[in-house]
Design an enzyme around this catalytic site. Structure first.
Site, PDB file in Angstrom:
ATOM      1  N   GLY A   3       0.921  -1.389  -0.141  1.00 32.55           N
ATOM      2  CA  GLY A   3       0.042   0.045   0.272  1.00 32.55           C
ATOM      3  C   GLY A   3       0.378   1.021   0.310  1.00 32.55           C
ATOM      4  O   GLY A   3       1.930   1.065   0.580  1.00 32.55           O
TER       5      GLY A   3
ATOM      6  N   ARG B 131      12.693   9.994  -3.090  1.00 28.66           N
ATOM      7  CA  ARG B 131      14.212  11.671  -3.659  1.00 28.66           C
ATOM      8  C   ARG B 131      15.607  11.149  -2.121  1.00 28.66           C
ATOM      9  O   ARG B 131      16.505  11.616  -3.037  1.00 28.66           O
ATOM     10  CB  ARG B 131      13.608  12.535  -2.928  1.00 28.66           C
ATOM     11  CG  ARG B 131      14.833  14.334  -2.802  1.00 28.66           C
ATOM     12  CD  ARG B 131      13.827  15.367  -2.539  1.00 28.66           C
ATOM     13  NE  ARG B 131      14.110  16.264  -1.633  1.00 28.66           N
ATOM     14  CZ  ARG B 131      15.181  16.848  -1.464  1.00 28.66           C
ATOM     15  NH1 ARG B 131      14.738  16.118  -0.244  1.00 28.66           N
ATOM     16  NH2 ARG B 131      15.413  18.111  -1.222  1.00 28.66           N
TER      17      ARG B 131
ATOM     18  N   ARG C 265       1.341  -5.131  -5.110  1.00 27.42           N
ATOM     19  CA  ARG C 265       1.645  -6.133  -4.011  1.00 27.42           C
ATOM     20  C   ARG C 265       1.601  -7.450  -4.960  1.00 27.42           C
ATOM     21  O   ARG C 265       0.324  -8.410  -5.959  1.00 27.42           O
ATOM     22  CB  ARG C 265       0.005  -6.462  -3.623  1.00 27.42           C
ATOM     23  CG  ARG C 265      -0.070  -5.307  -2.428  1.00 27.42           C
ATOM     24  CD  ARG C 265      -0.725  -5.558  -1.107  1.00 27.42           C
ATOM     25  NE  ARG C 265      -1.273  -4.900  -0.236  1.00 27.42           N
ATOM     26  CZ  ARG C 265      -1.949  -3.949  -0.002  1.00 27.42           C
ATOM     27  NH1 ARG C 265      -3.091  -3.482  -0.891  1.00 27.42           N
ATOM     28  NH2 ARG C 265      -1.840  -3.002   1.118  1.00 27.42           N
TER      29      ARG C 265
ATOM     30  N   GLY D  47       5.994  -2.540   3.347  1.00 29.45           N
ATOM     31  CA  GLY D  47       5.628  -3.054   4.985  1.00 29.45           C
ATOM     32  C   GLY D  47       6.297  -4.343   5.007  1.00 29.45           C
ATOM     33  O   GLY D  47       7.345  -4.385   4.278  1.00 29.45           O
ATOM     34  N   ASP D  48       5.438  -5.300   6.128  1.00 28.33           N
ATOM     35  CA  ASP D  48       6.839  -5.819   6.502  1.00 28.33           C
ATOM     36  C   ASP D  48       6.596  -7.483   5.038  1.00 28.33           C
ATOM     37  O   ASP D  48       7.641  -8.154   5.158  1.00 28.33           O
ATOM     38  CB  ASP D  48       5.470  -6.869   8.261  1.00 28.33           C
ATOM     39  CG  ASP D  48       6.283  -6.167   9.232  1.00 28.33           C
ATOM     40  OD1 ASP D  48       6.726  -5.889   8.931  1.00 28.33           O
ATOM     41  OD2 ASP D  48       5.588  -6.725  10.256  1.00 28.33           O
TER      42      ASP D  48
ATOM     43  N   THR E  62       4.080   2.749   6.074  1.00 29.71           N
ATOM     44  CA  THR E  62       2.905   2.352   6.370  1.00 29.71           C
ATOM     45  C   THR E  62       1.684   3.288   7.102  1.00 29.71           C
ATOM     46  O   THR E  62       2.324   3.559   8.402  1.00 29.71           O
ATOM     47  CB  THR E  62       2.372   0.836   6.317  1.00 29.71           C
ATOM     48  OG1 THR E  62       1.187   1.033   7.044  1.00 29.71           O
ATOM     49  CG2 THR E  62       3.383   0.243   7.727  1.00 29.71           C
TER      50      THR E  62
ATOM     51  N   ASP F 179      -0.369   2.459   9.199  1.00 33.24           N
ATOM     52  CA  ASP F 179      -1.263   1.881   9.703  1.00 33.24           C
ATOM     53  C   ASP F 179       0.387   1.854  11.247  1.00 33.24           C
ATOM     54  O   ASP F 179       0.024   1.179  12.197  1.00 33.24           O
ATOM     55  CB  ASP F 179      -1.293   0.307   9.247  1.00 33.24           C
ATOM     56  CG  ASP F 179      -1.918  -0.411   8.349  1.00 33.24           C
ATOM     57  OD1 ASP F 179      -2.537   1.358   8.247  1.00 33.24           O
ATOM     58  OD2 ASP F 179      -2.253  -1.530   7.778  1.00 33.24           O
TER      59      ASP F 179
ATOM     60  N   ASP G  89       1.992  -1.033  11.548  1.00 35.49           N
ATOM     61  CA  ASP G  89       2.219  -1.638  12.883  1.00 35.49           C
ATOM     62  C   ASP G  89       3.611  -2.576  12.244  1.00 35.49           C
ATOM     63  O   ASP G  89       3.621  -3.525  12.777  1.00 35.49           O
ATOM     64  CB  ASP G  89       0.453  -2.402  12.196  1.00 35.49           C
ATOM     65  CG  ASP G  89       0.925  -2.885  10.456  1.00 35.49           C
ATOM     66  OD1 ASP G  89       2.045  -1.859   9.964  1.00 35.49           O
ATOM     67  OD2 ASP G  89       0.224  -3.584   9.730  1.00 35.49           O
TER      68      ASP G  89
ATOM     69  N   ARG H 185     -26.395  13.966  16.624  1.00 32.78           N
ATOM     70  CA  ARG H 185     -26.165  12.996  16.392  1.00 32.78           C
ATOM     71  C   ARG H 185     -24.748  11.900  17.511  1.00 32.78           C
ATOM     72  O   ARG H 185     -24.328  12.646  17.631  1.00 32.78           O
ATOM     73  CB  ARG H 185     -25.857  12.395  15.114  1.00 32.78           C
ATOM     74  CG  ARG H 185     -27.579  13.012  14.490  1.00 32.78           C
ATOM     75  CD  ARG H 185     -27.058  12.914  12.911  1.00 32.78           C
ATOM     76  NE  ARG H 185     -28.600  13.023  12.236  1.00 32.78           N
ATOM     77  CZ  ARG H 185     -28.195  13.016  10.786  1.00 32.78           C
ATOM     78  NH1 ARG H 185     -27.579  13.553   9.951  1.00 32.78           N
ATOM     79  NH2 ARG H 185     -29.979  13.144  10.199  1.00 32.78           N
TER      80      ARG H 185
ATOM     81  N   ARG I  74      -5.678  -1.790   8.887  1.00 38.76           N
ATOM     82  CA  ARG I  74      -6.399  -3.272   9.030  1.00 38.76           C
ATOM     83  C   ARG I  74      -5.770  -4.519   9.554  1.00 38.76           C
ATOM     84  O   ARG I  74      -7.600  -4.281  10.685  1.00 38.76           O
ATOM     85  CB  ARG I  74      -4.870  -3.909   7.785  1.00 38.76           C
ATOM     86  CG  ARG I  74      -4.961  -5.189   7.079  1.00 38.76           C
ATOM     87  CD  ARG I  74      -3.972  -5.535   6.737  1.00 38.76           C
ATOM     88  NE  ARG I  74      -3.798  -4.939   5.033  1.00 38.76           N
ATOM     89  CZ  ARG I  74      -3.208  -5.068   4.565  1.00 38.76           C
ATOM     90  NH1 ARG I  74      -3.720  -6.210   3.591  1.00 38.76           N
ATOM     91  NH2 ARG I  74      -2.862  -4.391   4.035  1.00 38.76           N
TER      92      ARG I  74
ATOM     93  N   GLU J 266     -10.438  -0.406  11.379  1.00 38.57           N
ATOM     94  CA  GLU J 266     -10.785  -1.448  10.085  1.00 38.57           C
ATOM     95  C   GLU J 266     -10.773  -2.670  10.985  1.00 38.57           C
ATOM     96  O   GLU J 266     -11.188  -3.572  10.413  1.00 38.57           O
ATOM     97  CB  GLU J 266      -9.856  -0.575   9.520  1.00 38.57           C
ATOM     98  CG  GLU J 266     -10.125  -1.254   7.908  1.00 38.57           C
ATOM     99  CD  GLU J 266      -8.513  -1.052   7.328  1.00 38.57           C
ATOM    100  OE1 GLU J 266      -8.411  -1.013   7.719  1.00 38.57           O
ATOM    101  OE2 GLU J 266      -9.146  -1.082   5.612  1.00 38.57           O
TER     102      GLU J 266
HETATM  103  O1  F6P Z   1      -1.591  -0.816   5.043  1.00 42.93           O
HETATM  104  C1  F6P Z   1      -2.147   0.411   4.496  1.00 42.93           C
HETATM  105  C2  F6P Z   1      -3.408  -0.261   4.940  1.00 42.93           C
HETATM  106  O2  F6P Z   1      -4.261   1.294   3.877  1.00 42.93           O
HETATM  107  C3  F6P Z   1      -4.464  -0.927   5.448  1.00 42.93           C
HETATM  108  O3  F6P Z   1      -4.540   0.250   6.149  1.00 42.93           O
HETATM  109  C4  F6P Z   1      -5.517  -1.336   4.576  1.00 42.93           C
HETATM  110  O4  F6P Z   1      -6.929  -2.344   5.201  1.00 42.93           O
HETATM  111  C5  F6P Z   1      -5.379  -1.611   3.347  1.00 42.93           C
HETATM  112  O5  F6P Z   1      -3.590  -1.055   2.668  1.00 42.93           O
HETATM  113  C6  F6P Z   1      -6.064  -2.089   1.940  1.00 42.93           C
HETATM  114  O6  F6P Z   1      -5.374  -1.984   1.327  1.00 42.93           O
HETATM  115  P1  F6P Z   1      -5.385  -1.993  -0.019  1.00 42.93           P
HETATM  116  O7  F6P Z   1      -5.520  -0.144  -1.042  1.00 42.93           O
HETATM  117  O8  F6P Z   1      -5.070  -2.712  -0.938  1.00 42.93           O
HETATM  118  O9  F6P Z   1      -7.283  -1.970  -0.669  1.00 42.93           O
END
Ligand code: F6P
Length: 348
Positions: free
Chosen positions: A15, A25, A76, A106-107, A129, A131, A133, A166, A175, A230
């Site tokens: 992502g 850069r 990916r 990422g990982d 990322t 996230d 994470d 509300r 994720r 999420e």
């Molecule tokens: O890992 C980054 C992220 O944005 C997550 O937060 C999310 O679940 C995922 O990628 C979404 O992936 P995609 O862009 O493939 O829908």
């Protein structure tokens, strides 16, 4: 340019994240300073396998530090998970005289980098990322910008939520990690937060959020914000919630819409679900992301120049450091218990 000049490649994988361009850069400019020829690989590992390369000179990375997304494109790549794919990537590196490769991702992307390192290409990972994470580092490129986007969006939602008295139930990315949700719930003054890491704890589950809203109502509060990570609310990940007091929801997939329905039923506050989605991945990188991306990109090239390989760059206690990728992948990251306590003690 001499035939023997060593090449360093750079690619973005997984992502995208705001700040990737700033890192590209820094990698390119540092590499040129150290005497390397710099090459960008388009479309991540797939582009490596397919030989999609572009030469990157000093001016080719001008005017990108402030841009979101990645100028190299990202993907990916399933093929790179197998040895045959990695062999193809290695062959392209050799063809190009590429001694080193900086992998921004990422990982999952670092696993590929580690495999390619073991085949003799000096690979260095740079954590990107939104996230945050990745366990070995306190900070990942893109996290700050994404959270600022969430805060901006939730501030807008607050206006209309307040006017209509509300409850805004807002799903944020991450994720399977609640870091964005927890930080943003504090920054946005939310009444509740639901994250995967705590959802099965009855002090932090949906009924606990309902109880908080009802208590806040007794204290005179008239509108509410609840942040849902999420990992809990995304329709693809959502599961039935164990032990909910309202049995009529039993067995039902509790995505963000269902959570809003539950809250409305049990608090009387008219509720609206908002899924922020991919807007969180875009936009101009914040100062923090530009600086960290520059530091990490710079460090990655310094590692290659020093003959290192199979390392991931990290930020620990304010310093840029690096770890063996395999060691880094074994680590686990937890939610900040202190910040969770702050949220708990101030959100009513
Ligand atoms: O890992 C980054 C992220 O944005 C997550 O937060 C999310 O679940 C995922 O990628 C979404 O992936 P995609 O862009 O493939 O829908």
């Amino acid at each position: 340019m001499s035939e023997e000049q060593k090449v360093i490649g750079v690619l973005t994988s997984g992502g995208d994240a705001p700040g990737m361009n700033a890192a590209i850069r820094a990698v390119v400019r540092t590499g040129i300073q150290r005497g390397y020829k710099m090459v960008g690989v388009i479309h991540g590992y797939q582009g490596l396998i397919d030989g999609e390369f572009i030469d990157l000179g000093i001016r080719d990375v001008s005017d990108i530090i402030q841009r979101g997304g990645t100028m190299l494109g990202t993907a990916r790549c399933k093929e790179f998970r197998d040895d045959a794919g990695i062999e193809k990537g290695k062959a392209k590196c050799i063809e190009k005289n590429m001694v080193g490769l900086v992998v921004l991702g990422g990982d999952g992307s670092f696993r590929g980098a580690s495999d390619l390192s073991r085949k003799g290409i000096q690979c260095i990972g740079v954590p990107c990322t939104i996230d945050n994470d990745i366990a070995c580092t306190d900070y990942t490129i893109g996290y700050d910008t994404a959270m600022n986007t969430v805060v901006e969006m939730v501030d807008k939602l607050r206006d209309t939520t307040m006017s209509h008295e509300r409850c805004a139930v807002v799903e944020v990315m991450g994720r399977h990690a609640g870091h964005i949700a927890l930080n943003c719930s504090v920054a946005c003054g939310a009444t509740g937060v639901l994250i995967e890491e705590k959802i099965e704890d009855e002090r932090n589950n949906l009924d606990a959020v309902v109880a908080k809203i009802n208590k806040a109502k007794e204290n005179g509060k008239r509108f509410f914000v609840v942040i849902v990570a999420e990992g809990v609310g995304n329709t693809a990940f959502a599961k039935p919630m164990k032990g909910l007091k309202d049995a009529s929801f039993e067995g039902r997939k509790m995505d963000t819409e269902a959570i809003a329905e539950y809250i409305e039923k049990h608090t009387g506050a008219e509720s609206r679900a908002t899924i922020l989605g991919h807007v969180q991945r875009g936009g101009r990188p914040s100062l923090r992301d530009r600086v960290v991306a520059s530091e990490m990109g710079h460090h990655a090239v310094e590692l290659i120049a020093a003959g290192k390989s199979d390392r991931v760059v990290a930020r620990k206690e304010g310093k840029i450091v690096d770890y063996d990728i395999q060691e880094a992948l074994k680590l686990e990251k937890t939610i900040s218990a202190d910040l969770y306590q702050v949220m708990d003690d101030t959100s009513f």
